[in-house]
Design a protein around this motif. Sequence first.
Motif, mmCIF file in Angstrom:
data_model
loop_
_atom_site.group_PDB
_atom_site.id
_atom_site.type_symbol
_atom_site.label_atom_id
_atom_site.label_comp_id
_atom_site.label_asym_id
_atom_site.label_seq_id
_atom_site.Cartn_x
_atom_site.Cartn_y
_atom_site.Cartn_z
ATOM 1 N N VAL A 170 -13.889 2.355 1.658
ATOM 2 C CA VAL A 170 -13.013 3.184 2.298
ATOM 3 C C VAL A 170 -13.694 4.122 2.908
ATOM 4 O O VAL A 170 -12.687 4.769 3.611
ATOM 5 N N ASN A 171 -15.167 4.965 2.723
ATOM 6 C CA ASN A 171 -15.509 5.834 3.814
ATOM 7 C C ASN A 171 -15.842 5.086 4.552
ATOM 8 O O ASN A 171 -15.473 6.295 5.691
ATOM 9 N N LEU A 173 -13.858 2.998 6.510
ATOM 10 C CA LEU A 173 -12.039 3.371 6.466
ATOM 11 C C LEU A 173 -12.434 4.756 6.863
ATOM 12 O O LEU A 173 -11.158 5.292 8.452
ATOM 13 N N TYR A 174 -11.916 4.908 6.090
ATOM 14 C CA TYR A 174 -12.111 6.786 6.306
ATOM 15 C C TYR A 174 -12.908 7.653 8.096
ATOM 16 O O TYR A 174 -11.796 8.207 8.535
ATOM 17 N N TYR A 177 -10.252 5.923 10.725
ATOM 18 C CA TYR A 177 -9.293 6.665 11.175
ATOM 19 C C TYR A 177 -10.106 7.924 12.067
ATOM 20 O O TYR A 177 -8.771 8.263 12.376
ATOM 21 N N LYS A 199 -5.079 2.242 11.039
ATOM 22 C CA LYS A 199 -6.297 2.232 10.824
ATOM 23 C C LYS A 199 -5.957 3.058 9.597
ATOM 24 O O LYS A 199 -6.963 3.323 8.001
ATOM 25 N N ILE A 200 -4.968 3.744 9.701
ATOM 26 C CA ILE A 200 -5.409 4.989 8.555
ATOM 27 C C ILE A 200 -4.374 3.940 7.376
ATOM 28 O O ILE A 200 -4.694 4.448 6.048
ATOM 29 N N LYS A 202 -4.335 1.028 6.126
ATOM 30 C CA LYS A 202 -5.944 0.188 6.236
ATOM 31 C C LYS A 202 -6.884 0.825 5.115
ATOM 32 O O LYS A 202 -7.211 0.864 3.661
ATOM 33 N N HIS A 203 -6.648 2.534 5.391
ATOM 34 C CA HIS A 203 -7.622 3.845 4.406
ATOM 35 C C HIS A 203 -6.839 3.506 3.237
ATOM 36 O O HIS A 203 -7.605 3.573 2.151
ATOM 37 N N ASN A 204 -5.834 4.008 3.570
ATOM 38 C CA ASN A 204 -4.684 3.743 2.983
ATOM 39 C C ASN A 204 -4.546 2.362 1.664
ATOM 40 O O ASN A 204 -4.706 2.640 0.079
#
Length: 366
Positions: A170-171, A173-174, A177, A199-200, A202-204
């Motif tokens: 998660v970090n 991906l954060y 984005y 990308k956001i 995917k992060h969410n």
Amino acid sequence: MLQQFFILCSGADKKLLEGCSDGEQTKFAGIGATVFFTAVMAFIAAAYALFTVFDSVYPAIAFGLVWGLLIFNLDRFIVSTIRKRDSFWSEFLQATPRIALAVIIAIVISKPLEIKIFQKEINTVLLKEKNAMALNNKKEVANYFKSDLDKNKASTDSLKSAIAKKEKEVNTLYETYIAEAEGTKGTFKLGKGPVFKEKIAKHNLALQELDTLRKNNLAKIADNEKKATALQADLDKKVTETQPIIDGFDGLMARINALDKLPRLPSLFIMLLFLAIETSPIIAKLLSPKGEYDFKQEDAEMAIKTNLQQNNYQRDLLRKTDAGIYDNVYAEIAEDRELHNYKKKKAIELLELQADSFSVKQKGVM
């Protein structure tokens, strides 16, 4: 009064000893005193030995009293049955079995008293052994629960590792984005374009998965921690239950083994002391010359032996005389014709009766 009691303990014949000199009576009183005090020491030793076994005074005193009386009777018997002879070696040969028995009794008596005398040193040895046993017990119990504890810990570590791995994802991906929005990576275009939205998203999605994973894994981790606490409690309970057994490791056999681990020289001296006490009456009788009592005892025994030999000789003569008389009587009876004819007549009558009875039986069969 006391002298008479010790003479009784020596096993001497009071009637024979009454007519002896004061020195002879004193000698036997000394032998009896040794026998008595040896029995007292045997009582103390046996009572202490049984006290270490039962942890109760009354059974220990009762058994100690029985054991003391037994030793008293044995010692009294040993001393009273030794006879003075003209040869020292014949006396020694006669006393050899009794000396061997005295050695055994001395060893049995001395061992419990050695345990009491060296009690502090023995307690130190037992304390070290108990500590070692406690440590070994903890290791054995821990090894018994080790597999379950290891499995539980491995499961918890795996769950924590999965959460950490998802958090790292998660970090990442954060950071991706954010870098896309700033135009430092990816398309290198500043702003929130289509790539940024992808990308956001995917992060969410990963963040939602992280929340779900964290919730599930934390619940499992809590269950594992409860299991670990229960296993640790069982381990501590097992150690607590077995500790009284280790604390009670101070019985007679444990103390004897602990005594063997101490220097042997002091223990040897104590055993030799009791051996000297136990064998002193026998040694005293062996080393002392024949006294007035011994001569009187020998005279009384010889009188009985002579009387027995005379009685046996007279019985043998009486038997031979009676046998000769009866031989002559029956020889004369055998020559009596009147008695011969009478027996012949009776024999003929008996044969006739037997023949008649046989004839009747045969007719009945036919």
